[in-house]
Write an enzyme that holds these catalytic residues in place. Structure first.
Site, PDB file in Angstrom:
ATOM      1  CB  SER A 213      -0.882  -0.004   1.293  1.00 32.92           C
ATOM      2  OG  SER A 213      -1.898   0.733   1.058  1.00 32.92           O
TER       3      SER A 213
ATOM      4  CG  HIS B 250      -5.899  -2.340   0.547  1.00 30.16           C
ATOM      5  ND1 HIS B 250      -5.333  -2.071  -0.486  1.00 30.16           N
ATOM      6  CD2 HIS B 250      -5.142  -1.967   1.593  1.00 30.16           C
ATOM      7  CE1 HIS B 250      -4.521  -1.058  -0.406  1.00 30.16           C
ATOM      8  NE2 HIS B 250      -4.192  -1.031   0.993  1.00 30.16           N
TER       9      HIS B 250
END
Length: 249
Positions: A96, A229
């Site tokens: 991320s 995610h």
């Protein structure tokens, strides 16, 4: 390399020494995350790969230190901490926000003549894509709701006001750094670039993950995993296999 090096830099965490490993994997965490996020991956990869992780200020054992809400400073401080570890080849894996930090560290390394073995960009749109905005400006309740949707935050955090007060500054600071980042065109990376993504990531589309090829000069690969995610936590063994394959271990 001695254990004194680890003690001298608050930015570096080494979970276990691997003196016979021919390569080190540097792991850089997500917004609000910490070095310990990568402990399971380190367990999978050791002793073939020595894993070290960046610990940003403002969290865990560094929670008393001021957070850094500027991407350039995060990159420069991370790079400075990593330079003493270049006695062995380094590969970079960022998740991320950490993927953006890792990319900029890799650029600076290559400018210094230090070519990483690979950049593995996990759970992040390519730098050439339009950046996401607006999360850093959310109030605490809305920001926490956003994190909960990503399934990357322990639900107990939302029930503990004291713990929440300790971690929120780091979370907000990281999003400020991320949203303030703007990609500056420059030479593509000469090291291989591998994008890792979840097929149900509400923050990163497959096209945005594939766009990491824009910053790769030679070799690029895209690996898609089931999940959202934080697929990395669900597929640690499979990600470790990808790392070993990329690094030839």
């Amino acid at each position: 390399m001695t254990t004194n090096t680890v003690q001298q830099s608050p930015w570096i965490r080494r979970f276990r020494e691997a003196p016979q490993a021919s390569v080190r994997l540097v792991c850089l965490p997500h917004a609000g995350g910490s070095a310990t996020f990568f402990f399971p991956l380190a367990e999978e990869l050791t002793p073939q790969v020595e894993v070290i992780a960046i610990q940003y200020p403002g969290r865990q054992d560094r929670y008393r230190e001021p957070c850094v809400n500027d991407m350039t400073e995060l990159v420069e401080q991370s790079l400075e901490a990593l330079l003493p570890w270049t006695d062995r080849p380094l590969a970079l894996l960022g998740h991320s926000m950490g993927a953006t930090v890792a990319f900029e560290v890799a650029r600076r390394m290559e400018a210094k003549g230090i070519v990483p073995r690979a950049l593995l960009a996990s759970g992040r749109r390519a730098p050439t894509c339009a950046p996401g905005t607006g999360i850093a400006a959310l109030d605490d309740h809305s920001l926490l709701a956003e994190l909960e949707l990503l399934h990357g935050t322990d639900a107990r955090l939302f029930e503990d006001e004291e713990l929440l007060g300790m971690v929120m500054p780091a979370i907000r600071s990281d999003y400020e750094a991320l949203e303030g980042y703007r990609y500056q065109p420059g030479p593509a990376l000469t090291c291989p670039v591998v994008a890792l993504t979840g097929d149900n990531d509400r923050r990163v589309s497959l096209d945005q993950a594939r766009a990491w090829s824009d910053v790769a000069d030679t070799a690029f690969d895209l690996r898609v995993f089931g999940g959202g995610h934080f697929f990395l936590g669900e597929h640690t063994a499979e990600v470790a296999d990808v790392v070993r394959g990329v690094l030839g271990c």
